[in-house]
Design an enzyme around this catalytic site. Structure first.
Site, PDB file in Angstrom:
ATOM      1  CB  ILE A  26       4.545 -11.709 -28.238  1.00 45.70           C
ATOM      2  CG1 ILE A  26       3.551 -11.479 -29.389  1.00 45.70           C
ATOM      3  CG2 ILE A  26       3.834 -12.307 -27.020  1.00 45.70           C
ATOM      4  CD1 ILE A  26       3.028 -12.758 -30.032  1.00 45.70           C
ATOM      5  CD  GLU A  79      10.898  -7.533 -37.345  1.00 51.08           C
ATOM      6  OE1 GLU A  79      10.388  -7.843 -36.243  1.00 51.08           O
ATOM      7  OE2 GLU A  79      11.753  -6.652 -37.471  1.00 51.08           O
TER       8      GLU A  79
HETATM    9  N1  THU Z   1      11.653  -5.840 -31.855  1.00 51.90           N
HETATM   10  C1  THU Z   1      10.888  -6.290 -32.882  1.00 51.90           C
HETATM   11  O1  THU Z   1       9.787  -6.824 -32.696  1.00 51.90           O
HETATM   12  N2  THU Z   1      11.375  -6.140 -34.140  1.00 51.90           N
HETATM   13  C2  THU Z   1      12.500  -5.456 -34.458  1.00 51.90           C
HETATM   14  O2  THU Z   1      12.802  -5.310 -35.635  1.00 51.90           O
HETATM   15  C3  THU Z   1      13.342  -4.899 -33.390  1.00 51.90           C
HETATM   16  C4  THU Z   1      12.951  -5.262 -32.005  1.00 51.90           C
HETATM   17  C5  THU Z   1      11.087  -5.930 -30.490  1.00 51.90           C
HETATM   18  C6  THU Z   1      11.696  -6.927 -29.564  1.00 51.90           C
HETATM   19  C7  THU Z   1      11.324  -6.354 -28.224  1.00 51.90           C
HETATM   20  O3  THU Z   1       9.992  -6.742 -27.900  1.00 51.90           O
HETATM   21  C8  THU Z   1      11.313  -4.849 -28.442  1.00 51.90           C
HETATM   22  O4  THU Z   1      11.212  -4.679 -29.854  1.00 51.90           O
HETATM   23  C9  THU Z   1      12.540  -4.142 -27.917  1.00 51.90           C
HETATM   24  O5  THU Z   1      13.700  -4.757 -28.353  1.00 51.90           O
END
Ligand code: THU
Length: 138
Positions: free
Chosen positions: A44, A56
């Site tokens: 988000i 996560e």
């Molecule tokens: N992001 C995640 O939700 N989980 C991960 O394991 C890596 C990165 C998201 C954060 C951000 O919204 C987007 O991916 C780019 O970094």
């Protein structure tokens, strides 16, 4: 353990709910609690970029906010909108959140492209020599 494929399906479904107007990088997660409940999460984002929350952590915070503190595994599915998924590895902050609630030797972190293509790690492999709650005990 609950079928890995079921967790992957859930993570892929959660990915559809990701709110990513800035990065267009969609991530979904499915967290399996030891009682068998599955908590989904998505990333988000926010106009103030630093306020973004990873998929996560969304899943962990949903679970902990409902009183769950014991977990078996998490599946993560992530990749750019409109492209094939690659294995999406959790960021350092998410690894640390996992370390708070999970046994590094047994908690499984599963990076999935689809139901038939995934890699499995222990939290200890992803966060060796981590600092955890027991380090604050005297
Ligand atoms: N992001 C995640 O939700 N989980 C991960 O394991 C890596 C990165 C998201 C954060 C951000 O919204 C987007 O991916 C780019 O970094």
């Amino acid at each position: 353990m609950t079928d890995v494929k079921k967790l992957i399906e859930k993570a892929l479904e959660m990915r559809l709910y990701s709110y990513v107007p800035y990065s267009h990088f969609r991530v979904g997660a499915a967290l399996l609690a030891k009682d068998g409940t599955i908590y989904g999460g998505c990333n988000i984002e926010n106009a103030s970029y630093g306020a973004a929350n990873c998929a996560e952590r969304t899943a962990f915070f949903k679970a902990v906010s409902e009183g769950k503190h014991e977990f078996e595994a998490i599946v993560i599915c992530g990749g750019h909108e409109g492209t094939a998924l690659d294995y999406c590895s959790p960021c350092g902050i998410c690894r640390q959140v996992m370390r708070e609630f999970c046994d590094p030797k047994t908690f499984k972190v599963i990076l999935a492209k689809n139901e038939d293509d995934y890699k499995e790690y222990t939290l200890e492999q992803l966060l060796p020599l981590g600092f955890g709650p027991e380090d604050l005990q005297n």
